[in-house]
Design a protein around this motif. Structure first.
Motif, PDB file in Angstrom:
ATOM      1  N   UNK A 221      52.173  36.229  38.419  1.00  0.00           N
ATOM      2  CA  UNK A 221      52.303  37.430  39.140  1.00  0.00           C
ATOM      3  C   UNK A 221      52.111  38.368  37.958  1.00  0.00           C
ATOM      4  N   UNK A 222      52.800  38.390  36.847  1.00  0.00           N
ATOM      5  CA  UNK A 222      52.706  39.341  35.855  1.00  0.00           C
ATOM      6  C   UNK A 222      51.254  39.575  35.476  1.00  0.00           C
ATOM      7  N   UNK A 223      50.450  38.463  35.065  1.00  0.00           N
ATOM      8  CA  UNK A 223      48.952  38.300  34.817  1.00  0.00           C
ATOM      9  C   UNK A 223      48.200  39.243  36.080  1.00  0.00           C
ATOM     10  N   UNK A 224      48.440  38.725  36.883  1.00  0.00           N
ATOM     11  CA  UNK A 224      47.475  39.215  38.268  1.00  0.00           C
ATOM     12  C   UNK A 224      47.954  40.907  38.520  1.00  0.00           C
ATOM     13  N   UNK A 225      48.973  41.326  38.127  1.00  0.00           N
ATOM     14  CA  UNK A 225      49.270  42.876  37.983  1.00  0.00           C
ATOM     15  C   UNK A 225      48.751  43.631  37.167  1.00  0.00           C
ATOM     16  N   UNK A 226      48.877  42.953  35.813  1.00  0.00           N
ATOM     17  CA  UNK A 226      48.145  43.452  34.673  1.00  0.00           C
ATOM     18  C   UNK A 226      46.739  43.555  34.717  1.00  0.00           C
ATOM     19  N   UNK A 227      46.139  42.697  35.458  1.00  0.00           N
ATOM     20  CA  UNK A 227      44.561  42.683  35.539  1.00  0.00           C
ATOM     21  C   UNK A 227      44.240  43.785  36.555  1.00  0.00           C
ATOM     22  N   UNK A 233      36.794  48.760  29.224  1.00  0.00           N
ATOM     23  CA  UNK A 233      35.301  49.007  29.467  1.00  0.00           C
ATOM     24  C   UNK A 233      34.343  47.976  29.340  1.00  0.00           C
ATOM     25  N   UNK A 234      33.217  47.902  30.231  1.00  0.00           N
ATOM     26  CA  UNK A 234      32.344  46.893  30.274  1.00  0.00           C
ATOM     27  C   UNK A 234      32.815  45.483  30.355  1.00  0.00           C
ATOM     28  N   UNK A 235      34.080  45.235  30.952  1.00  0.00           N
ATOM     29  CA  UNK A 235      34.540  43.864  31.171  1.00  0.00           C
ATOM     30  C   UNK A 235      34.884  43.773  32.656  1.00  0.00           C
ATOM     31  N   UNK A 236      34.144  43.201  33.171  1.00  0.00           N
ATOM     32  CA  UNK A 236      34.213  42.984  34.832  1.00  0.00           C
ATOM     33  C   UNK A 236      35.280  42.090  35.175  1.00  0.00           C
ATOM     34  N   UNK A 237      35.722  41.114  34.603  1.00  0.00           N
ATOM     35  CA  UNK A 237      36.455  39.881  34.887  1.00  0.00           C
ATOM     36  C   UNK A 237      37.514  39.822  33.706  1.00  0.00           C
ATOM     37  N   UNK A 238      38.723  40.479  33.961  1.00  0.00           N
ATOM     38  CA  UNK A 238      39.802  40.257  32.946  1.00  0.00           C
ATOM     39  C   UNK A 238      40.596  39.020  32.753  1.00  0.00           C
ATOM     40  N   UNK A 239      40.389  38.072  33.621  1.00  0.00           N
ATOM     41  CA  UNK A 239      41.152  36.958  33.853  1.00  0.00           C
ATOM     42  C   UNK A 239      41.057  36.213  32.608  1.00  0.00           C
ATOM     43  N   UNK A 240      39.950  35.888  31.807  1.00  0.00           N
ATOM     44  CA  UNK A 240      39.701  35.367  30.560  1.00  0.00           C
ATOM     45  C   UNK A 240      40.607  35.699  29.251  1.00  0.00           C
ATOM     46  N   UNK A 241      40.827  37.155  29.453  1.00  0.00           N
ATOM     47  CA  UNK A 241      41.410  37.963  28.323  1.00  0.00           C
ATOM     48  C   UNK A 241      43.084  37.111  28.533  1.00  0.00           C
TER      49      UNK A 241
END
Length: 392
Positions: A221-227, A233-241
């Motif tokens: 839940x925290x990660x999804x909200x953070x995403x 900039x220039x990062x389309x999918x933040x999930x891997x981060x």
């Protein structure tokens, strides 16, 4: 005091790290605290690396910020980085976002509390060396027992509506590769290149990066909200981060001459570890994926950390943010590191919340919005009042 003026004055006081000399900034803050009737001490982790702490460290809440900044060259800036220029919308300059703006908001919020209550039910710590890992700053204060476990808000820049309650882990290490030299005209048939060993290792690191670490329902839940609220900039999918190991081979040097098969190569790696990834376990894997002749030297090790999102500190901060901005506030987690990890390890409940333009962090034309400075001051003041009512 005016938060905008204090922010500008702090920017004008140069405190680049390196070299990390924060004496002038520390003395400036100590004078401000003295004008409020708050007794403070300046402590040096190493010569010139100065921290300012309130003498009374017995409160349930501590407000903290770092006064060192990353260096800035004049080239490329629209406004000189240490001029502290104020216009109708922004305060400009190095450290405005990271994080002299937050320090200024802490100081003016504390002054309001002193004027209203006749005393301040919070402890204070303005530290050096955050940009250098905190050895002379927060970690020094912890080791010398100059600050004590409590709830702590660090005025680091965050999104306006979301305090940060956790950071990924960090693992920095060096690998010294040793090859077998030979004449360059015979390679790759003769000789074993230390540089090529390093390249092979980095290929394995790229495979390690693809591993996804599962998270608990709470962290999901925290990660999804953070995403949702993060902007990179220039990062389309933040999930891997948030869910994978991020790695950067930041420094590499090797070889003796262009016509010799390299005997030595030194690689320095920075990894950021998701929750559920153990630093020591990963280092064990790393040691098993380098040649026997290679030497791995850990430099920095810390697992990901988290402050309970349901804690009084987090909920009180979210309530203060919600009341000032009139929007729901929910906590987030970050991919970068800060002093919060050292504080959590020492038993503090630590979060981050502060003003700033995150897209300009450590970059050219750093600045902070004036309305964010004033909102942060109000949020800190309300948090102080909440703790005053609960703890007296």
């Amino acid at each position: 005091m005016d938060v905008v003026r204090i922010c500008s004055e702090l920017i004008k006081i140069r405190s680049e790290n390196p070299p990390g000399d924060t004496r002038e900034a520390a003395e400036y803050i100590a004078l401000i605290l003295d004008s409020m009737g708050i007794r403070s001490d300046i402590t040096e982790g190493t010569p010139g690396h100065c921290n300012v702490i309130s003498r009374d460290q017995s409160s349930a809440l501590m407000l903290s910020g770092h006064i060192d900044v990353v260096p800035a060259m004049e080239e490329g800036w629209d406004i000189p980085p240490y001029a502290g220029v104020i216009d109708d919308t922004y305060v400009h300059g190095r450290g405005s976002t990271d994080m002299k703006g937050g320090c200024a908001a802490v100081l003016t919020a504390v002054e309001r509390a002193v004027n209203e209550y006749g005393g301040v039910p919070v402890s204070l710590a303005f530290v050096c060396d955050e940009e250098g890992g905190g050895r002379s700053g927060t970690r020094y204060l912890i080791e010398k027992q100059l600050i004590h476990p409590c709830d702590v808000l660090i005025a680091e820049p965050t999104p306006a509506f979301a305090p940060s309650v956790g950071q990924k882990g960090i693992c920095r290490f060096e690998v010294e590769f040793t090859g077998t030299p030979g004449h360059s005209s015979l390679f790759p048939l003769v000789g074993d290149s230390a540089i090529m060993q390093a390249f092979s290792f980095m290929e394995w690191m790229a495979e390690l990066h693809t591993r996804v670490y599962p998270q608990s329902d709470e962290l999901e839940r925290l990660i999804n909200h953070s995403i949702c609220i993060s902007d990179v900039a220039e990062v389309q999918d933040l999930s891997p981060i948030f869910r994978q190991i991020m790695y950067n081979p930041g420094l590499i040097s090797g070889g003796e001459r262009v016509n010799i098969v390299a005997q030595k190569c030194l690689l320095t790696m920075d990894m950021r570890l998701p929750w559920g990834c153990d630093c020591d376990a990963v280092l064990g894997e790393i040691c098993s994926h380098v040649p026997e002749s290679a030497k791995v030297t850990p430099l920095t090790r810390a697992n990901a950390s988290l402050t309970d999102p349901e804690s009084f500190l987090v909920q009180s901060t979210c309530d203060a943010v919600s009341s000032v901005y009139n929007v729901p506030s929910h906590p987030m987690v970050q991919w970068a590191a800060s002093d919060a990890r050292a504080l959590r390890k020492a038993g503090f409940r630590a979060i981050e919340y502060g003003p700033g333009e995150l897209s300009l962090l450590h970059g050219l034309n750093e600045r902070v919005r004036i309305d964010q400075l004033r909102s942060a001051e109000e949020i800190y003041f309300r948090l102080i009042d909440t703790y005053r009512k609960r703890y007296g």
